[in-house]
Design an enzyme around this catalytic site. Structure first.
Site, PDB file in Angstrom:
ATOM      1  N   ASP A  21       0.830  -1.211   0.000  1.00  0.00           N
ATOM      2  CA  ASP A  21       0.000   0.000   0.000  1.00  0.00           C
ATOM      3  C   ASP A  21       0.867   1.264   0.000  1.00  0.00           C
ATOM      4  O   ASP A  21       2.015   1.241   0.429  1.00  0.00           O
ATOM      5  CB  ASP A  21      -0.912  -0.022   1.241  1.00  0.00           C
ATOM      6  N   GLY A  22       0.292   2.339  -0.493  1.00  0.00           N
ATOM      7  CA  GLY A  22       0.933   3.654  -0.362  1.00  0.00           C
ATOM      8  C   GLY A  22       1.604   4.186  -1.622  1.00  0.00           C
ATOM      9  O   GLY A  22       2.277   5.219  -1.565  1.00  0.00           O
ATOM     10  N   ARG A  34      -0.242   9.411  -9.703  1.00  0.00           N
ATOM     11  CA  ARG A  34      -0.300   8.134  -8.957  1.00  0.00           C
ATOM     12  C   ARG A  34       0.423   6.996  -9.681  1.00  0.00           C
ATOM     13  O   ARG A  34       1.071   6.155  -9.063  1.00  0.00           O
ATOM     14  CB  ARG A  34      -1.774   7.754  -8.714  1.00  0.00           C
ATOM     15  N   SER A  66      -7.335  -5.321  -5.628  1.00  0.00           N
ATOM     16  CA  SER A  66      -8.476  -5.894  -4.901  1.00  0.00           C
ATOM     17  C   SER A  66      -9.763  -5.763  -5.729  1.00  0.00           C
ATOM     18  O   SER A  66      -9.819  -4.973  -6.689  1.00  0.00           O
ATOM     19  CB  SER A  66      -8.656  -5.163  -3.565  1.00  0.00           C
ATOM     20  N   THR A  67     -10.783  -6.499  -5.321  1.00  0.00           N
ATOM     21  CA  THR A  67     -12.084  -6.362  -6.011  1.00  0.00           C
ATOM     22  C   THR A  67     -12.568  -4.913  -5.881  1.00  0.00           C
ATOM     23  O   THR A  67     -13.151  -4.362  -6.810  1.00  0.00           O
ATOM     24  CB  THR A  67     -13.133  -7.341  -5.424  1.00  0.00           C
ATOM     25  N   ASN A  69     -10.680  -2.301  -5.732  1.00  0.00           N
ATOM     26  CA  ASN A  69      -9.881  -1.414  -6.595  1.00  0.00           C
ATOM     27  C   ASN A  69     -10.516  -1.260  -7.984  1.00  0.00           C
ATOM     28  O   ASN A  69     -10.141  -0.360  -8.746  1.00  0.00           O
ATOM     29  CB  ASN A  69      -8.434  -1.921  -6.738  1.00  0.00           C
ATOM     30  N   ARG A 189       1.733  -4.991   6.111  1.00  0.00           N
ATOM     31  CA  ARG A 189       1.055  -3.920   5.366  1.00  0.00           C
ATOM     32  C   ARG A 189       1.931  -2.679   5.430  1.00  0.00           C
ATOM     33  O   ARG A 189       2.375  -2.277   6.504  1.00  0.00           O
ATOM     34  CB  ARG A 189      -0.330  -3.606   5.916  1.00  0.00           C
ATOM     35  N   ARG A 195      -5.280  -2.139   8.648  1.00  0.00           N
ATOM     36  CA  ARG A 195      -6.476  -2.903   8.266  1.00  0.00           C
ATOM     37  C   ARG A 195      -6.118  -3.936   7.197  1.00  0.00           C
ATOM     38  O   ARG A 195      -5.075  -3.842   6.556  1.00  0.00           O
ATOM     39  CB  ARG A 195      -7.602  -1.992   7.775  1.00  0.00           C
ATOM     40  N   SER A 197      -8.294  -4.809   4.561  1.00  0.00           N
ATOM     41  CA  SER A 197      -8.874  -4.459   3.248  1.00  0.00           C
ATOM     42  C   SER A 197      -9.258  -5.701   2.426  1.00  0.00           C
ATOM     43  O   SER A 197      -8.885  -5.817   1.254  1.00  0.00           O
ATOM     44  CB  SER A 197      -7.912  -3.565   2.455  1.00  0.00           C
TER      45      SER A 197
HETATM   46  C1  IPE Z   1      -5.423  -2.648  -0.477  1.00  0.00           C
HETATM   47  O1  IPE Z   1      -5.059  -1.309  -0.617  1.00  0.00           O
HETATM   48  C2  IPE Z   1      -5.381  -3.352  -1.797  1.00  0.00           C
HETATM   49  C3  IPE Z   1      -4.057  -3.549  -2.372  1.00  0.00           C
HETATM   50  C4  IPE Z   1      -2.917  -3.247  -1.810  1.00  0.00           C
HETATM   51  C5  IPE Z   1      -4.049  -4.151  -3.663  1.00  0.00           C
HETATM   52  P1  IPE Z   1      -6.157  -0.161  -0.792  1.00  0.00           P
HETATM   53  O2  IPE Z   1      -5.409   1.106  -0.905  1.00  0.00           O
HETATM   54  O3  IPE Z   1      -7.060  -0.512  -1.914  1.00  0.00           O
HETATM   55  O4  IPE Z   1      -6.956  -0.287   0.562  1.00  0.00           O
HETATM   56  P2  IPE Z   1      -7.896   0.764   1.298  1.00  0.00           P
HETATM   57  O5  IPE Z   1      -8.920   1.213   0.306  1.00  0.00           O
HETATM   58  O6  IPE Z   1      -7.050   1.912   1.756  1.00  0.00           O
HETATM   59  O7  IPE Z   1      -8.455   0.003   2.453  1.00  0.00           O
HETATM   60  C1  IPE Z   2      -1.319   0.372  -3.430  1.00  0.00           C
HETATM   61  O1  IPE Z   2      -1.124   1.750  -3.404  1.00  0.00           O
HETATM   62  C2  IPE Z   2      -1.532  -0.185  -4.811  1.00  0.00           C
HETATM   63  C3  IPE Z   2      -2.914  -0.611  -5.091  1.00  0.00           C
HETATM   64  C4  IPE Z   2      -3.896  -0.620  -4.250  1.00  0.00           C
HETATM   65  C5  IPE Z   2      -3.183  -1.065  -6.437  1.00  0.00           C
HETATM   66  P1  IPE Z   2      -2.350   2.752  -3.425  1.00  0.00           P
HETATM   67  O2  IPE Z   2      -2.668   3.060  -4.863  1.00  0.00           O
HETATM   68  O3  IPE Z   2      -3.481   2.247  -2.643  1.00  0.00           O
HETATM   69  O4  IPE Z   2      -1.711   4.037  -2.751  1.00  0.00           O
HETATM   70  P2  IPE Z   2      -2.417   5.012  -1.703  1.00  0.00           P
HETATM   71  O5  IPE Z   2      -2.954   4.163  -0.608  1.00  0.00           O
HETATM   72  O6  IPE Z   2      -3.481   5.740  -2.454  1.00  0.00           O
HETATM   73  O7  IPE Z   2      -1.312   5.901  -1.251  1.00  0.00           O
HETATM   74 MG    MG Z   3      -4.029   2.466  -0.700  1.00  0.00          MG
END
Ligand code: IPE
Ligand code: IPE
Ligand code: MG
Length: 258
Positions: A21-22, A34, A66-67, A69, A189, A195, A197
């Site tokens: 994440d991030g 992004r 994720s679903t 996403n 994570r 969390r 997710s």
């Molecule tokens: C979780 O990250 C899914 C993946 C890392 C693929 P998200 O960024 O989608 O999760 P939330 O929405 O912050 O919970």
């Molecule tokens: C994780 O990074 C990658 C995916 C969920 C695909 P994010 O895209 O969720 O990055 P943040 O959480 O918005 O920073």
């Molecule tokens: Mg994220």
């Protein structure tokens, strides 16, 4: 330089699952779009997989999409799918050389055709590898996985006419997409979020959870080692007491047997 003693090495996890994440925040903090974060995040996968091999962690599972996403903007989703394609094209040779078997969990039919195709081809080409196991969670959601599992279980009953007298976890978990994987011992994570997710909710019943403040593109070999060190310092009790564990017998409940 040995990072882990022999005794510590024995305690290392067999299966590490990572919620990467991030990427978006990492990019935003640099004033970039992004997708720049996602691109740098993908680059990082190689070093973490290499570190897992270095420390004998045979199973790595990466939450890539994720679903939920699916609800992101179309251009971000298609950018992610292109990156997935590039990653698999680039990494196939080294996966074959290093004996890495690729698997996917999640509904691949919900990915664009080109992405689905390269994922399936890579799975097929690496299916005889058995040293290391890399699983990508793609269009994966734990709730959907469980619903599919119940559906498959019910269908089995209708076909065989047999209802198992005592339904245990092992029997049911054979209907989950993770049936060929041990339960995760450690879930990492990144990006400081506490969390799951919708990731491996049932399989994580007794997983240790490690949250790193680093955004995924900054999560390097050292950060992975730090997570492993933190993990081996924990006492996994599986419902028992510390005293029981110190007099433990070989029948001690393990994560896999739950
Ligand atoms: C979780 O990250 C899914 C993946 C890392 C693929 P998200 O960024 O989608 O999760 P939330 O929405 O912050 O919970
Ligand atoms: C994780 O990074 C990658 C995916 C969920 C695909 P994010 O895209 O969720 O990055 P943040 O959480 O918005 O920073
Ligand atoms: Mg994220």
């Amino acid at each position: 330089m040995t990072t882990f003693s022999e005794q510590e090495s024995e305690k290392l996890p067999k299966h590490v699952a990572i919620i990467m994440d991030g990427n978006g925040r990492w990019a935003r903090s640099r004033g970039k779009p992004r997708i720049f974060g996602h691109r740098n995040g993908v680059k990082n996968v190689r070093s973490v997989v290499n570190a897992a091999r270095e420390f004998n962690v045979p199973y790595i599972t990466l939450y890539a999409f994720s679903t939920e996403n699916q609800n992101r903007p179309e251009d971000e989703k298609s950018g992610l799918m292109r990156l997935l394609e590039e990653f698999l094209r680039r990494e196939l040779a080294s996966m074959l050389k290093d004996g890495i078997r690729l698997r996917a969990i999640g509904d691949l039919s919900g990915l664009p055709q080109f992405a689905q195709k390269i994922v399936e081809e890579s799975i097929e080409k690496t299916k005889h590898n058995n040293s290391w196991n890399l699983t990508l969670a793609l269009n994966y959601g734990s709730r959907q996985e469980v619903l599919n599992g119940i559906h498959s279980f019910a269908k089995n009953i209708l076909t065989t006419g047999e209802i198992p007298e005592n339904l245990d976890w092992r029997t049911f978990s054979n209907h989950l997409e993770t049936k060929d994987l041990p339960d995760p011992d450690l879930i990492i994570r990144t990006s400081g979020e506490f969390r799951l997710s919708n990731f491996l909710l049932l399989q994580a019943a007794y997983a240790e959870i490690f949250v790193s403040p680093l955004h995924w593109p900054d999560f390097n070999r050292e950060a992975f080692i730090e997570a492993l060190k933190n993990y081996i310092g924990r006492e996994r009790r599986f419902g028992q007491t510390s005293d029981q564990l110190s007099h433990s017998s070989p029948t001690l409940i393990s994560n896999k047997k739950l």
